[in-house]
Design a protein around this motif. Structure first.
Motif, PDB file in Angstrom:
ATOM      1  N   UNK A  12      38.417  35.513  44.424  1.00  0.00           N
ATOM      2  CA  UNK A  12      38.067  36.225  45.648  1.00  0.00           C
ATOM      3  C   UNK A  12      37.897  35.235  46.782  1.00  0.00           C
ATOM      4  N   UNK A  13      38.310  35.658  47.958  1.00  0.00           N
ATOM      5  CA  UNK A  13      38.246  34.856  49.160  1.00  0.00           C
ATOM      6  C   UNK A  13      37.441  35.641  50.184  1.00  0.00           C
ATOM      7  N   UNK A  18      34.928  36.342  62.219  1.00  0.00           N
ATOM      8  CA  UNK A  18      35.994  35.732  63.016  1.00  0.00           C
ATOM      9  C   UNK A  18      37.230  35.422  62.181  1.00  0.00           C
ATOM     10  N   UNK A  19      37.201  35.771  60.905  1.00  0.00           N
ATOM     11  CA  UNK A  19      38.347  35.547  60.034  1.00  0.00           C
ATOM     12  C   UNK A  19      38.418  34.162  59.422  1.00  0.00           C
ATOM     13  N   UNK A  20      37.354  33.391  59.530  1.00  0.00           N
ATOM     14  CA  UNK A  20      37.322  32.046  58.947  1.00  0.00           C
ATOM     15  C   UNK A  20      36.905  32.122  57.481  1.00  0.00           C
ATOM     16  N   UNK A  21      37.557  31.338  56.644  1.00  0.00           N
ATOM     17  CA  UNK A  21      37.211  31.299  55.228  1.00  0.00           C
ATOM     18  C   UNK A  21      35.826  30.683  55.076  1.00  0.00           C
ATOM     19  N   UNK A  22      34.948  31.393  54.381  1.00  0.00           N
ATOM     20  CA  UNK A  22      33.600  30.872  54.143  1.00  0.00           C
ATOM     21  C   UNK A  22      33.294  30.713  52.655  1.00  0.00           C
ATOM     22  N   UNK A  23      34.136  31.287  51.787  1.00  0.00           N
ATOM     23  CA  UNK A  23      33.883  31.156  50.353  1.00  0.00           C
ATOM     24  C   UNK A  23      35.148  31.456  49.570  1.00  0.00           C
ATOM     25  N   UNK A  24      35.340  30.737  48.508  1.00  0.00           N
ATOM     26  CA  UNK A  24      36.394  30.998  47.527  1.00  0.00           C
ATOM     27  C   UNK A  24      35.735  30.886  46.176  1.00  0.00           C
ATOM     28  N   UNK A  57      43.277  39.985  41.579  1.00  0.00           N
ATOM     29  CA  UNK A  57      42.864  40.301  40.211  1.00  0.00           C
ATOM     30  C   UNK A  57      43.655  39.492  39.180  1.00  0.00           C
ATOM     31  N   UNK A  58      43.017  39.274  38.054  1.00  0.00           N
ATOM     32  CA  UNK A  58      43.641  38.556  36.946  1.00  0.00           C
ATOM     33  C   UNK A  58      43.720  39.496  35.741  1.00  0.00           C
ATOM     34  N   UNK A  59      44.485  39.091  34.749  1.00  0.00           N
ATOM     35  CA  UNK A  59      44.531  39.842  33.500  1.00  0.00           C
ATOM     36  C   UNK A  59      43.143  39.893  32.882  1.00  0.00           C
ATOM     37  N   UNK A  60      42.822  40.986  32.250  1.00  0.00           N
ATOM     38  CA  UNK A  60      41.499  41.137  31.635  1.00  0.00           C
ATOM     39  C   UNK A  60      41.204  40.051  30.607  1.00  0.00           C
TER      40      UNK A  60
END
Length: 103
Positions: A12-13, A18-24, A57-60
């Protein structure tokens, strides 16, 4: 942020208003990304800053090693290690072969 409904594992991103990335991040387990994002929102600064979240999403049945390696690859692809030096991400070593093993 309150409407995230991704109960699968994945990446998740998070961006601010303001559209700035704050967490990954990455999440696995019963609650998937939804549960992980909700735990972030316990912290007041994150409630104030987190605005939108994108989920890959990833495979379960993805392995923890593959998920963490994919998170490291995403951090590298987005140049987050340089842009956010206060954060750390897992290494992306062998990410493609780890991901291929889970398909």
């Amino acid at each position: 942020m309150d409407t995230v409904e991704a109960f699968s594992p994945g990446l998740y991103l998070v961006v601010d208003a303001r559209g700035r990335i704050v967490w990954l991040g990455s999440a696995a387990g019963r609650q998937g990304v939804t549960g992980r994002v909700r735990t972030h929102l316990i912290e007041s600064w994150k409630r104030e800053v987190f605005d939108r979240v994108w989920v890959a999403p990833a495979y379960d049945h993805i392995t923890r090693a593959a998920l963490e390696s994919a998170e490291g690859w995403a951090a590298d692809a987005l140049n987050l290690r340089a842009q956010m030096p206060h954060r750390t991400w897992p290494p992306s070593t062998n990410w493609s072969s780890l991901i291929a093993q889970t398909a």
